[in-house]
Design a protein around this motif. Structure first.
Motif, mmCIF file in Angstrom:
data_model
loop_
_atom_site.group_PDB
_atom_site.id
_atom_site.type_symbol
_atom_site.label_atom_id
_atom_site.label_comp_id
_atom_site.label_asym_id
_atom_site.label_seq_id
_atom_site.Cartn_x
_atom_site.Cartn_y
_atom_site.Cartn_z
ATOM 1 N N ALA A 114 19.294 -31.330 4.835
ATOM 2 C CA ALA A 114 20.713 -31.450 4.470
ATOM 3 C C ALA A 114 21.355 -32.641 5.169
ATOM 4 C CB ALA A 114 21.455 -30.165 4.829
ATOM 5 N N THR A 115 22.328 -33.239 4.529
ATOM 6 C CA THR A 115 23.080 -34.309 5.185
ATOM 7 C C THR A 115 23.979 -33.707 6.264
ATOM 8 O OG1 THR A 115 24.876 -34.179 3.556
ATOM 9 C CG2 THR A 115 23.083 -35.734 3.105
ATOM 10 N N GLY A 116 24.311 -34.517 7.250
ATOM 11 C CA GLY A 116 25.124 -34.023 8.354
ATOM 12 C C GLY A 116 24.306 -33.516 9.522
ATOM 13 N N ILE A 117 22.965 -33.630 9.419
ATOM 14 C CA ILE A 117 22.081 -33.293 10.546
ATOM 15 C C ILE A 117 21.534 -34.608 11.087
ATOM 16 C CG2 ILE A 117 20.036 -32.036 11.289
ATOM 17 C CD1 ILE A 117 20.399 -30.199 8.872
ATOM 18 N N GLU A 118 21.912 -34.963 12.298
ATOM 19 C CA GLU A 118 21.625 -36.291 12.838
ATOM 20 C C GLU A 118 20.812 -36.208 14.130
ATOM 21 O OE1 GLU A 118 22.306 -38.713 11.000
ATOM 22 O OE2 GLU A 118 23.917 -38.017 9.692
ATOM 23 N N LYS A 119 20.153 -37.321 14.451
ATOM 24 C CA LYS A 119 19.409 -37.438 15.702
ATOM 25 C C LYS A 119 20.341 -37.911 16.818
ATOM 26 C CE LYS A 119 15.210 -38.746 13.201
ATOM 27 N NZ LYS A 119 14.264 -39.853 12.897
ATOM 28 N N ALA A 120 20.102 -37.386 18.011
ATOM 29 C CA ALA A 120 20.970 -37.704 19.146
ATOM 30 C C ALA A 120 21.026 -39.196 19.427
ATOM 31 C CB ALA A 120 20.500 -36.945 20.390
ATOM 32 N N ASN B 155 32.187 -45.619 10.428
ATOM 33 C CA ASN B 155 33.327 -45.803 9.529
ATOM 34 C C ASN B 155 33.282 -44.851 8.338
ATOM 35 O OD1 ASN B 155 34.104 -47.869 11.235
ATOM 36 N ND2 ASN B 155 33.216 -49.495 9.970
ATOM 37 N N SER B 156 32.075 -44.539 7.884
ATOM 38 C CA SER B 156 31.924 -43.643 6.731
ATOM 39 C C SER B 156 32.139 -42.183 7.105
ATOM 40 C CB SER B 156 30.523 -43.800 6.127
ATOM 41 O OG SER B 156 29.536 -43.295 7.014
ATOM 42 N N GLY B 157 32.158 -41.906 8.412
ATOM 43 C CA GLY B 157 32.289 -40.529 8.877
ATOM 44 C C GLY B 157 30.974 -39.834 9.109
ATOM 45 N N GLN B 158 29.863 -40.468 8.747
ATOM 46 C CA GLN B 158 28.548 -39.847 8.889
ATOM 47 C C GLN B 158 28.263 -39.460 10.337
ATOM 48 O OE1 GLN B 158 25.253 -42.357 7.698
ATOM 49 N NE2 GLN B 158 23.728 -41.020 8.662
ATOM 50 N N MET B 159 28.562 -40.365 11.268
ATOM 51 C CA MET B 159 28.304 -40.097 12.686
ATOM 52 C C MET B 159 29.593 -40.185 13.493
ATOM 53 S SD MET B 159 24.568 -41.610 13.519
ATOM 54 C CE MET B 159 23.263 -41.575 12.287
ATOM 55 N N ASN B 160 30.617 -39.603 12.934
ATOM 56 C CA ASN B 160 31.916 -39.525 13.602
ATOM 57 C C ASN B 160 32.291 -38.046 13.655
ATOM 58 O OD1 ASN B 160 34.524 -39.624 14.477
ATOM 59 N ND2 ASN B 160 35.242 -41.079 12.928
ATOM 60 N N ALA B 161 32.477 -37.514 14.851
ATOM 61 C CA ALA B 161 32.728 -36.078 15.021
ATOM 62 C C ALA B 161 34.178 -35.683 14.781
ATOM 63 C CB ALA B 161 32.305 -35.653 16.430
ATOM 64 N N ALA B 162 35.050 -36.633 14.530
ATOM 65 C CA ALA B 162 36.479 -36.352 14.403
ATOM 66 C C ALA B 162 36.737 -35.284 13.342
ATOM 67 C CB ALA B 162 37.235 -37.627 14.048
ATOM 68 N N GLY B 163 37.468 -34.236 13.733
ATOM 69 C CA GLY B 163 37.859 -33.188 12.796
ATOM 70 C C GLY B 163 36.730 -32.275 12.363
ATOM 71 N N LEU C 138 28.725 -30.907 11.489
ATOM 72 C CA LEU C 138 27.843 -31.945 12.028
ATOM 73 C C LEU C 138 26.906 -31.285 13.025
ATOM 74 C CD1 LEU C 138 26.989 -34.935 12.513
ATOM 75 C CD2 LEU C 138 28.855 -35.095 14.190
ATOM 76 N N VAL C 139 25.615 -31.476 12.813
ATOM 77 C CA VAL C 139 24.597 -30.938 13.721
ATOM 78 C C VAL C 139 23.858 -32.116 14.348
ATOM 79 C CG1 VAL C 139 22.505 -29.551 13.936
ATOM 80 C CG2 VAL C 139 24.317 -28.831 12.363
ATOM 81 N N ILE C 140 23.721 -32.101 15.669
ATOM 82 C CA ILE C 140 23.041 -33.176 16.383
ATOM 83 C C ILE C 140 21.833 -32.594 17.094
ATOM 84 C CG2 ILE C 140 23.264 -34.982 18.125
ATOM 85 C CD1 ILE C 140 26.336 -34.867 17.601
ATOM 86 N N LYS C 141 20.671 -33.154 16.813
ATOM 87 C CA LYS C 141 19.417 -32.683 17.413
ATOM 88 C C LYS C 141 19.104 -33.516 18.654
ATOM 89 C CE LYS C 141 17.457 -33.552 13.524
ATOM 90 N NZ LYS C 141 16.460 -33.751 12.442
ATOM 91 N N ALA C 142 19.186 -32.876 19.822
ATOM 92 C CA ALA C 142 18.886 -33.538 21.096
ATOM 93 C C ALA C 142 17.669 -32.859 21.701
ATOM 94 C CB ALA C 142 20.086 -33.461 22.034
#
Length: 479
Positions: free
Chosen positions: A256-262, A282-290, A396-400
């Motif tokens: 799924a989109t919205g799952i990103e690498k740390a 800028n696209s919001g892909q890796m921006n946690a705002a809101g 937004l899910v971040i995999k660390a």
């Protein structure tokens, strides 16, 4: 008789530099601790017990002469303290900021064991070198003679830069190659500014350049220059690439989109802080705002991600870790800072999959855990509690989850490059020498993901080994 300047730990309590309040500091990416004033630094340094067997020094990978530079600080001899500090550490002001002192020097302080609170070693180390910069005591390398031999270093992280500094002190010609547009590696792009402001890293880069180190940036080995050509160009090559391949989770919904690498999330955030135009932000892909943010992992990278998300304006930030607080690998100090800033930790919680809404992540399927018998490493192994699953909503899910080495033999078309079963490079202890002639390796690409201070040690040790090899070759040629 002169007044005793040390051993004041009974009368003087441990006192860290003032920390900005959580409400204030989470509004920006500035460092959260203020600086000591001279009197406070001297006071805190004077708490050192001047041990006959200094465990702080033996538990420091660089074996920094901590008791002596604490004594010099306590007695107002700050320039001498700086000279002693930098004699064993290429970047003392960086280690003072980001080293996990609670696990290394401070965690082994004798007065801490006796209940008086450890000496604030990291804060004093930072104060000494920041003062040295302010006073103009930090000078570019100026070797007594220039040598004709050259060394190419692949990677401008702490290991590569430490090696570059040591080699230049001996007059060796040094070129550092890095695929990024700025030198510093994870110091520049992986660690957030609230732990390490980037002008601190950049002034070191500038100092190295002023001392004769050549930087070839935006240069990918295997693409812009081959590894074979690099070996032909230099008398020795040091591989200091670090480990950047993120560990992944193969489970339902992971596409799924919205799952990103740390590392991607942190790099984008740091680039944005530089003022770069970053499309992914800028696209919001890796921006946690809101967004409702969930970070998976319990190490220092996870702490960096949760605290970055808070500063970007996330509506909520939760951290899932499969063990409990006592067994997490990250710094307890960083965990406390994160909690103060509003991060919620879900201990004994592990992901088993992801839910989505039309391909966009909407939640993490969480299974609750308990700690069972110790595993092969001696740590209690987490076990699933049946029937306790739930869904943690997330935008937004971040995999660390840690890092692994890239496949360098394939990337560089060097099948003979010796690697371990883990993909790290096989290199000799202390020297970093590999089985390939005049090829060395240092830092995380040898150790696996580790600490900056270990990379600095490896870089310095490797440079000394190369200098010894060049001297030996020169002596043979002169016979």
């Amino acid at each position: 008789m002169a007044k005793q300047p040390m051993l004041k730990f009974v009368q003087v309590e441990r006192d860290m530099p003032e920390k900005r309040t959580a409400e204030v500091r989470k509004e920006d990416f500035g460092e959260i601790y203020s600086d000591y004033i001279a009197a406070k630094a001297e006071e805190q340094a004077s708490r050192c017990s001047q041990c006959g067997v200094p465990y702080c020094q033996t538990h420091c990978p660089l074996h920094n002469n901590i008791p002596d530079w604490l004594h010099l600080t306590a007695t107002g001899r700050l320039e001498e303290a700086y000279q002693l500090s930098q004699a064993t550490n290429t970047f003392p002001e960086i280690c003072g900021r980001i080293c996990p002192q609670d696990r290394l020097c401070e965690g082994n302080c004798v007065i801490e064991q006796s209940g008086h609170g450890t000496v604030t070693i990291g804060a004093v180390e930072k104060y000494i070198t920041d003062t040295a910069w302010d006073q103009g005591w930090v000078k570019p390398v100026s070797p007594s003679r220039e040598r004709v031999e050259s060394v190419g270093i692949i990677g401008a992280g702490p290991g590569g830069l430490a090696a570059a500094d040591t080699l230049r002190q001996a007059g060796v010609q040094v070129t550092v190659y890095d695929r990024s547009d700025r030198a510093g590696g994870l110091l520049m792009y992986g660690i957030p500014g609230f732990k390490l402001e980037k002008d601190v890293v950049q002034r070191r880069n500038d100092l190295l350049a002023d001392g004769g180190v050549t930087f070839e940036l935006n240069c990918a080995i295997g693409e812009d220059i081959s590894f074979s050509d690099l070996r032909a160009k230099h008398d020795a090559v040091i591989i200091a690439t670090g480990v950047y391949k993120s560990r992944d989770l193969a489970m339902p919904g992971s596409g799924a989109t919205g799952i990103e690498k740390a590392i991607d999330f942190l790099t984008v955030s740091n680039k944005k802080s530089f003022g770069d135009d970053v499309a992914e932000f800028n696209s919001g892909q890796m921006n946690a705002a809101g967004k409702r943010v969930v970070v998976i992992g319990g190490g220092d990278t996870a702490m960096d991600c949760v605290r970055t998300s808070i500063r970007q304006g996330a509506t909520s930030v939760k951290c899932l870790y499969r063990r409990d607080r006592a067994n997490m690998p990250g710094s307890q100090r960083e965990t406390q800072n994160a909690e103060e800033e509003g991060v919620i930790f879900e201990w004994l919680s592990a992901p088993k999959g992801f839910t989505d809404d039309n391909g966009k992540v909407s939640g993490v399927m969480v299974q609750k855990m308990r700690l069972g018998q110790p595993d092969a490493s001696g740590r209690q192994a987490p076990e699933v509690i049946e029937g306790a699953d739930y869904i943690e909503e997330a935008d937004l899910v971040i995999k660390a989850l840690g890092f692994e080495p890239e496949d360098l033999p394939t990337l560089w078309d060097q099948p003979e490059l010796p690697v371990t079963k883990w993909g790290t490079i096989k290199a000799a202890f202390n020297s970093g020498a590999t089985e390939m002639d005049s090829v060395y390796a240092v830092g995380d690409i040898v150790r696996g993901a580790s600490l900056v201070v270990w990379a600095i040690k490896d870089g310095r040790d490797c440079a000394e080994a190369i200098i010894a090899s060049l001297n030996a070759a020169q002596a043979v040629a002169a016979e």
